[in-house]
Design an enzyme around this catalytic site. Structure first.
Site, short mmCIF file in Angstrom:
data_model
loop_
_atom_site.label_atom_id
_atom_site.label_comp_id
_atom_site.label_asym_id
_atom_site.label_seq_id
_atom_site.Cartn_x
_atom_site.Cartn_y
_atom_site.Cartn_z
N GLY A 33 0.81 -1.20 0.00
CA GLY A 33 0.00 0.00 0.00
C GLY A 33 0.85 1.26 0.00
N HIS A 34 1.86 1.30 0.88
CA HIS A 34 2.79 2.43 0.88
C HIS A 34 3.51 2.55 -0.47
CE1 HIS A 34 2.89 1.36 5.34
NE2 HIS A 34 2.55 2.64 5.38
N GLN A 58 0.75 10.92 18.06
CA GLN A 58 -0.55 10.42 17.62
C GLN A 58 -0.94 9.11 18.29
OE1 GLN A 58 0.92 10.14 13.43
NE2 GLN A 58 -0.25 8.23 13.34
N GLN A 145 -6.31 6.04 0.75
CA GLN A 145 -7.73 6.11 1.10
C GLN A 145 -8.07 5.25 2.31
OE1 GLN A 145 -10.13 8.05 0.03
NE2 GLN A 145 -11.68 7.04 1.29
N ASP A 147 -6.87 5.34 5.24
CA ASP A 147 -7.01 6.28 6.36
C ASP A 147 -7.87 7.45 5.90
OD1 ASP A 147 -5.18 4.98 8.35
OD2 ASP A 147 -3.77 5.26 6.71
N MET A 181 -4.53 -3.57 3.44
CA MET A 181 -3.15 -3.71 3.91
C MET A 181 -2.87 -2.65 4.98
SD MET A 181 -0.88 -4.71 0.60
CE MET A 181 -1.15 -6.29 -0.20
#
Length: 292
Positions: A33-34, A58, A145, A147, A181
């Protein structure tokens, strides 16, 4: 590929690169994904900068900062293979020096969904992203998307604070069974990993109900909840059908919508979403298959 660990190293390297510069902020432990974001930057920008920084601001007091997965050597090898020009890997004391007092808070869109469960989370996200933007000074920044609320928060921050940066939100990448992922998937044991596919199935049920003519958002939530609750290893945090830009819960879907959820499987909280925009569903890309 250059690696910068101090602000001076970053600024010196930054002067060497052609613009536009595309930037991908990450917390490391990279997965496809990254890398899909990095490859998109490589196609669209002259230079590619990626940050690796596990942002303590965070994480809540009971969350997994200490145990968050890390593998810097593997991350650097993957980024080099993708043609990244610069990796910015600051230390915590660089980002939050002693006596640090300044925070960025995005008001309304930070409060529901993830923000209700993690009340200081998006303050930490907005602050670190603002600092990363200020340090790297990219023309474009790329987010996934998966997040979805984070992307809404960052877009609002960029608009409100007049950052001259184009925010590009890219499709989430899924395992072949539909699981989005995530670096946190490594926490799941084999039974939990099998159960985790229910998130995708539940969203597909919601999509199918919509495509069969259902426009009542409450009924769509009920369809999704029923599917999740049929899996005994799950515990729901939230199920939402909201406006994709304001995150206000909808009564009737008459145009765009974001179907999203957070579900605990064991101690691991997983998030997922489908986006309905301009009559088209954006559900992510299954591994090895085109986006659907």
């Amino acid at each position: 590929m250059q690696i910068a660990k101090t602000l001076d190293e970053l600024r010196n390297a930054r002067q060497q690169f052609n613009e536009p510069i595309g930037f991908v902020p990450t917390m490391g432990f990279l997965h496809p994904g990254h890398l899909s974001l990095v490859k998109r930057v490589r196609l669209e920008c002259s230079s590619v900068v990626v940050s690796i920084f596990i942002n303590p601001a965070q994480f809540g007091p009971q969350e997994d900062l200490v145990d968050y997965p890390r593998d810097m050597g593997k991350d650097l090898a993957l980024l080099k293979a993708c043609g990244v020009d610069l990796v910015w890997a600051p230390k915590p004391e660089t980002m939050y020096p002693g006596g640090y007092q300044t925070w960025v808070e995005v008001d309304r869109v930070s409060k529901p969904l993830e923000g209700a469960r993690r009340p200081r989370h998006f303050r930490g996200v907005a602050t670190v992203v603002a600092k990363l933007f200020n340090a790297v000074q990219p023309q474009k920044a790329y987010f996934g998307q998966k997040d979805a609320q984070q992307a809404v928060v960052i877009r609002q921050m960029v608009k409100d604070l007049n950052f001259p940066i184009d925010i590009v939100v890219c499709p989430l990448i899924r395992e072949i069974d539909g699981l989005a992922m995530s670096s946190r998937n490594v926490y799941l044991n084999s039974n939990q990993r099998q159960a985790a596919s229910v998130l995708y199935r539940a969203l597909k049920k919601g999509q199918s109900s919509y495509e069969s003519g259902e426009r009542n958002a409450k009924k769509l939530r009920e369809v999704i909840i029923k599917e999740i609750d049929a899996e005994p290893l799950t515990h729901r945090d939230y199920v939402s059908v909201a406006h994709p830009d304001t995150l206000v819960e909808l009564d009737i879907i008459d145009q765009d919508a974001l179907m999203s959820m957070a579900v605990y499987i064991g101690k691991t909280c997983l998030i997922d979403n489908f986006l309905l925009r301009n009559g088209n569903w954006h559900t992510g890309q299954l591994t090895g298959e085109p986006e659907g």
